[in-house]
Design an enzyme around this catalytic site. Structure first.
Site, PDB file in Angstrom:
ATOM      1  N   ASP A  99      67.416  33.086  33.815  1.00 12.24           N
ATOM      2  CA  ASP A  99      66.515  32.535  34.195  1.00 12.24           C
ATOM      3  C   ASP A  99      66.390  30.875  34.427  1.00 12.24           C
ATOM      4  OD1 ASP A  99      63.521  32.508  35.138  1.00 12.24           O
ATOM      5  OD2 ASP A  99      62.714  32.691  33.185  1.00 12.24           O
ATOM      6  N   ASN A 110      60.875  40.918  41.285  1.00 11.67           N
ATOM      7  CA  ASN A 110      61.355  39.995  42.310  1.00 11.67           C
ATOM      8  C   ASN A 110      61.092  40.204  43.717  1.00 11.67           C
ATOM      9  OD1 ASN A 110      64.226  39.131  40.126  1.00 11.67           O
ATOM     10  ND2 ASN A 110      62.251  38.110  40.424  1.00 11.67           N
TER      11      ASN A 110
HETATM   12  C1  FPP Z   1      65.461  33.699  37.850  1.00 11.11           C
HETATM   13  O1  FPP Z   1      65.524  32.474  38.135  1.00 11.11           O
HETATM   14  C2  FPP Z   1      66.800  34.328  38.633  1.00 11.11           C
HETATM   15  C3  FPP Z   1      66.826  35.036  39.404  1.00 11.11           C
HETATM   16  C4  FPP Z   1      65.544  35.840  39.981  1.00 11.11           C
HETATM   17  C5  FPP Z   1      68.126  35.852  40.305  1.00 11.11           C
HETATM   18  C6  FPP Z   1      69.441  35.637  39.507  1.00 11.11           C
HETATM   19  C7  FPP Z   1      70.500  35.522  40.194  1.00 11.11           C
HETATM   20  C8  FPP Z   1      71.410  34.829  40.117  1.00 11.11           C
HETATM   21  C9  FPP Z   1      71.933  34.257  38.770  1.00 11.11           C
HETATM   22  C10 FPP Z   1      72.458  34.632  41.055  1.00 11.11           C
HETATM   23  C11 FPP Z   1      73.129  35.852  41.837  1.00 11.11           C
HETATM   24  C12 FPP Z   1      73.831  36.738  40.971  1.00 11.11           C
HETATM   25  C13 FPP Z   1      74.806  37.223  40.624  1.00 11.11           C
HETATM   26  C14 FPP Z   1      74.829  38.452  39.698  1.00 11.11           C
HETATM   27  C15 FPP Z   1      75.779  36.779  41.477  1.00 11.11           C
HETATM   28  P1  FPP Z   1      64.185  32.157  38.690  1.00 11.11           P
HETATM   29  O2  FPP Z   1      64.480  31.927  40.194  1.00 11.11           O
HETATM   30  O3  FPP Z   1      63.203  32.950  38.482  1.00 11.11           O
HETATM   31  O4  FPP Z   1      63.915  30.643  38.055  1.00 11.11           O
HETATM   32  P2  FPP Z   1      62.572  29.736  38.059  1.00 11.11           P
HETATM   33  O5  FPP Z   1      61.783  30.467  36.956  1.00 11.11           O
HETATM   34  O6  FPP Z   1      62.911  28.595  37.567  1.00 11.11           O
HETATM   35  O7  FPP Z   1      62.039  29.663  39.316  1.00 11.11           O
END
Ligand code: FPP
Length: 259
Positions: free
Chosen positions: A34, A82
């Protein structure tokens, strides 16, 4: 993957854990990655740049698992919730995922890690499904670890799906109500064949499960850090593992040194 090792209420679970330099190493680590969006926002960058940097953290943690002999790593990469994000962000994330699979297959081969995926995979774009299938096929005989990507994954959906499949088998006469044990229920989950996670890490200072492995995390240890996922380093992963290795797990029972 073969049928999971029996591990009802945690009995004998420690026997499955590995050791490295006298550390009690978790057999299975789950990570709620996250903070990508906040990382990008702090830098005045578009959100996708946070996800891109997050993919680099994935690479580092896969490498750390190989170094520490953590056999199972499960990453919460895209939740059922998501899908509510903007079309543009979803499409960028799917593109990034496909790119990651193409780029990182060599690492998986190098470390002899098998790729696995759990979730409502039929909801993913066909190009992502194709890339997943190719990498899973290419790595299927790797025997040093399993990297599971939770994609379009939600634990409540997983549990309801399992309940429906069990009900269908009962209606068809393949199961009797008394056949439904914890082990049988586990075997109907998307994660069938994987051991329950020993340690769950969540970055970015949030302290909740957010629909990740609700059933499987019944006895997991938790490690929360304020670090945003793109800043999560190998050293921090190792600190989390070290912290875990010093914990006493009792699974509801007692140990000699516990009063
Ligand atoms: C949460 O951060 C993360 C995600 C919804 C996506 C996770 C994806 C990756 C780490 C990159 C690609 C994955 C792989 C396996 C290569 P957020 O967007 O919710 O962050 P925030 O809460 O700060 O907005």
């Amino acid at each position: 993957m073969t049928v999971r090792d029996a591990q009802p209420e945690g009995a004998g679970k420690r026997a499955h854990e590995g050791t490295s330099d006298n550390l009690r190493i978790p057999r299975h680590v789950g990570i709620i990655m996250d903070g990508n969006g906040r990382w990008a926002h702090q830098r005045n960058l578009p959100r996708i740049e946070g996800h891109r940097a997050g993919a680099e953290s994935v690479r580092r943690v896969v490498e750390a698992c190989s170094e520490l002999n953590v056999k199972y790593l499960t990453l919460y990469a895209f939740s059922t919730e998501n899908w509510r994000r903007s079309k543009a962000e979803i499409s960028q994330l799917m593109g990034l995922l496909r790119h990651f699979l193409q780029e990182r297959v060599e690492d998986l081969e190098k470390y002899r890690i098998r790729l696995h995926a759990v979730g409502q995979l039929d909801r993913l774009p066909s190009r992502v499904r194709g890339a997943l299938k190719r990498v899973m096929e290419r790595t299927r005989d790797n025997d040093q670890g399993v990297l599971t990507l939770a994609l379009s994954y939600g634990s409540r959906n997983e549990i309801v799906t399992a309940a429906k499949r069990i009900a269908a088998d009962a209606v068809a006469g393949r199961l009797a109500p008394d056949d439904i044990t914890q082990e049988l229920f586990s075997s109907y989950l998307f994660t069938s064949g994987l051991p329950d996670p020993d340690l769950i890490i969540r970055t970015s200072a949030e302290q909740r499960l957010s629909n990740f492995l609700l059933w499987q995390a019944s006895y997991s240890e938790f490690w929360f850090t304020p670090t945003l996922w793109p800043d999560f380093s190998k050293a921090e992963f190792k600190r989390a593992v070290l912290d875990y290795s010093e914990r006493k797990r009792r699974y509801g029972g007692v140990t000699d040194d516990h009063v």
